[in-house]
Design a protein around this motif. Structure first.
Motif, short mmCIF file in Angstrom:
data_model
loop_
_atom_site.label_atom_id
_atom_site.label_comp_id
_atom_site.label_asym_id
_atom_site.label_seq_id
_atom_site.Cartn_x
_atom_site.Cartn_y
_atom_site.Cartn_z
N LEU A 217 0.84 -1.29 0.28
CA LEU A 217 -0.14 0.12 -0.11
C LEU A 217 1.02 1.09 0.01
N PRO A 218 1.85 1.39 -1.17
CA PRO A 218 2.63 2.44 -1.05
C PRO A 218 2.04 4.04 -0.94
N TRP A 219 0.72 4.11 -1.32
CA TRP A 219 0.01 5.41 -1.24
C TRP A 219 -0.37 5.61 0.28
N LEU A 220 -0.17 4.50 1.23
CA LEU A 220 -0.29 4.79 2.55
C LEU A 220 0.87 5.16 3.48
N THR A 221 1.86 4.92 2.98
CA THR A 221 3.24 4.97 3.62
C THR A 221 3.45 6.32 4.30
N HIS A 222 3.03 7.26 3.81
CA HIS A 222 3.36 8.42 4.74
C HIS A 222 2.63 8.59 5.82
N TRP A 223 1.15 8.09 5.73
CA TRP A 223 0.31 8.10 6.65
C TRP A 223 0.64 7.18 7.99
N TRP A 224 1.15 6.04 7.35
CA TRP A 224 1.42 4.88 8.38
C TRP A 224 2.70 5.21 9.28
N ASN A 225 3.57 6.13 8.57
CA ASN A 225 4.83 6.66 9.30
C ASN A 225 4.55 7.82 10.15
N THR A 226 3.58 8.38 9.88
CA THR A 226 3.17 9.84 10.78
C THR A 226 2.16 9.64 11.80
N GLN A 227 1.29 8.52 11.56
CA GLN A 227 0.16 8.33 12.53
C GLN A 227 0.72 8.02 13.84
N LYS A 228 -0.23 7.99 15.08
CA LYS A 228 0.31 7.94 16.32
C LYS A 228 -0.53 6.76 17.10
N VAL A 229 -1.12 5.87 16.24
CA VAL A 229 -2.18 4.87 16.81
C VAL A 229 -1.50 3.62 16.65
N PHE A 230 -0.56 3.15 15.75
CA PHE A 230 0.29 2.06 15.80
C PHE A 230 1.68 2.38 15.43
N PRO A 231 2.52 1.67 15.97
CA PRO A 231 4.05 1.80 16.09
C PRO A 231 4.36 1.74 14.65
N ALA A 232 5.14 2.93 14.17
CA ALA A 232 5.73 3.11 12.93
C ALA A 232 7.09 2.52 12.87
N SER A 233 7.77 2.80 11.63
CA SER A 233 8.98 2.42 11.47
C SER A 233 10.12 2.87 12.55
N SER A 234 10.76 1.83 13.19
CA SER A 234 11.64 2.08 14.30
C SER A 234 13.00 2.53 13.65
N VAL A 235 12.95 2.38 12.49
CA VAL A 235 14.50 2.80 11.71
C VAL A 235 14.50 4.48 11.80
N ILE A 236 13.09 4.99 11.48
CA ILE A 236 12.92 6.36 11.30
C ILE A 236 12.97 6.99 12.85
N ALA A 237 12.64 6.51 13.62
CA ALA A 237 12.35 6.85 15.09
C ALA A 237 13.95 6.56 15.75
N TYR A 238 14.98 6.01 14.99
CA TYR A 238 16.32 5.69 15.75
C TYR A 238 16.12 4.79 17.05
N ASN A 239 15.29 3.93 16.81
CA ASN A 239 15.29 2.92 18.11
C ASN A 239 16.71 2.19 18.30
N PRO A 240 17.10 2.51 19.56
CA PRO A 240 18.41 1.96 20.11
C PRO A 240 18.46 0.58 20.19
N ALA A 241 17.24 -0.08 20.18
CA ALA A 241 17.33 -1.71 20.15
C ALA A 241 17.98 -2.08 18.71
N LEU A 242 17.83 -1.25 17.67
CA LEU A 242 18.48 -1.61 16.45
C LEU A 242 20.08 -1.58 16.42
N LEU A 243 20.54 -1.12 17.45
CA LEU A 243 22.07 -0.93 17.31
C LEU A 243 22.87 -2.21 17.93
#
Length: 368
Positions: A217-243
């Motif tokens: 659903l590429p047309w939904l990518t912006h909404w998904w990564n900016t909405q606050k209901v569900f956890p979005a990309s942890s890479v964008i959020a710089y989640n330290p668990a990824l290090l």
């Protein structure tokens, strides 16, 4: 009791079936319009336009009118023995080039060109961006700067994935390639389901959802990564668990960047990257042929990946290199995703790319 002569109000008339359907349709249309408005990304703030970021970089104009910002370093290109174009990764820009030491630059005569990919920093956005268009941008950038018919190429992370596209679309322009911790597309044609599944489940659950949306659903990518209901990309959020443990030692080199990477907004850089990188490709790296068959010692494709990479699973790179015998695979047993900026590693990468040898410093351990 009603007074004599007083008229009672008529009873309400029940809505007919047709009226109810019209009301439901009107409500549906209204809610759909509201949702459509919510999922639309804001227009990008184009550099140099009213309300957009100022232009401070050196830029070149492409044939379609877009501008690419670039940065030259190393020895002058007229004097260089080796010319390398570096393709930056996700949420990065031209300043995040491979940190080759000045000692090695002078010793080997290296000219290094890095650029802002479309939508990042001060390069114009490209709403029609594809994996192929970025490869063609690189070739045109090289022509505009008169780098000659061939150059070396190095790409990191999302930029590493783009180097596969360059091997597909502009192999005749390449003298050698270093693919560093490349992002992989779980839907590449020919990728076995078990290999894709193994890599898929090495991601955090929220990243699996973000990648799934970007693909299906590429047309939904912006909404998904900016909405606050569900956890979005942890890479964008710089989640330290990824290090990884080694990533934690070098992350400070990235953490204090003073330059602007997203001044145009997140959609045309980060979200567009996800839509292209995890989109529907008509081909796969598994289908590529050796672009340097019969070439010299330095004409190689080097693929490096950290075994402890928690952002981009190494298993895809391991499988692809196993199917392409002309790819020289280096798996770094204790490294994570940020290995290219570890002390001394950039010099080791440059020596492997340009000379076909490993340095005495931190050597990539070859996969058995």
């Amino acid at each position: 009791m009603a007074l004599s002569g007083e008229k009672r109000p008529p009873p309400p008339v029940a809505a007919s079936g047709g009226t109810r359907r019209k009301l439901i349709l009107a409500l549906f249309v209204s809610l759909s319009a509201l949702f459509y408005k919510q999922i639309q990304p804001p227009p990008p703030k184009i550099p140099g336009s009213p309300g957009g970021p100022p232009v401070t970089a050196t830029r070149t104009r492409l044939s379609d009118g877009r501008y690419l910002a670039y940065l030259e370093s190393g020895v002058p290109k007229e004097e260089a023995k080796y010319k390398i174009i570096f393709v930056h990764g996700f949420d990065s820009c031209r300043y995040d080039a491979l940190p080759i030491s000045m000692e090695l630059v002078q010793e080997l005569g290296i000219y290094l060109l890095s650029f802002d990919r479309p939508g990042y920093a001060e390069s114009d956005p490209h709403p029609g961006r594809t994996e192929k268009s970025v490869a063609l941008d690189i070739a045109e950038l090289a022509d505009n700067l008169q780098l000659g018919p061939k150059f070396y190429l190095a790409g990191f992370s999302m930029g590493g994935e783009i180097t596969w596209s360059c091997l597909k679309h502009i192999p005749h322009r390449l003298s050698g390639v270093a693919i560093l911790g490349p992002v992989g597309n779980y839907w590449w044609p020919g990728l076995p389901a078990n290999v894709s599944r193994e890599a898929w489940y090495q991601q955090l659950a929220q990243d699996r959802w973000a990648v799934w949306v970007a693909h299906h659903l590429p047309w939904l990518t912006h909404w998904w990564n900016t909405q606050k209901v569900f956890p979005a990309s942890s890479v964008i959020a710089y989640n330290p668990a990824l290090l990884s443990e080694e990533d934690k030692l070098v992350i400070q080199k990235f953490a204090h960047r003073a330059y602007m990477i997203r001044p145009q907004g997140e959609h045309e850089c980060l979200h567009r990257d996800m839509m292209v990188g995890f989109g529907r490709w008509s081909w796969s790296p598994l289908q590529l042929e050796d672009p340097f068959a019969g070439g010299g010692r330095g004409n190689k494709v080097h693929l490096l990946h950290g075994a402890e990479d928690r952002i981009v699973p190494a298993s895809l790179s391991r499988h692809i290199s196993g199917k392409l015998p002309w790819v020289v695979y280096h798996e770094l047993p204790t490294s994570g995703h940020l290995f290219p900026i570890a002390d001394g590693m950039a010099d080791a990468i440059a020596r492997s790319l340009l000379l076909g040898e490993d340095d005495d410093g931190p050597q990539p351990a070859r996969d058995p």
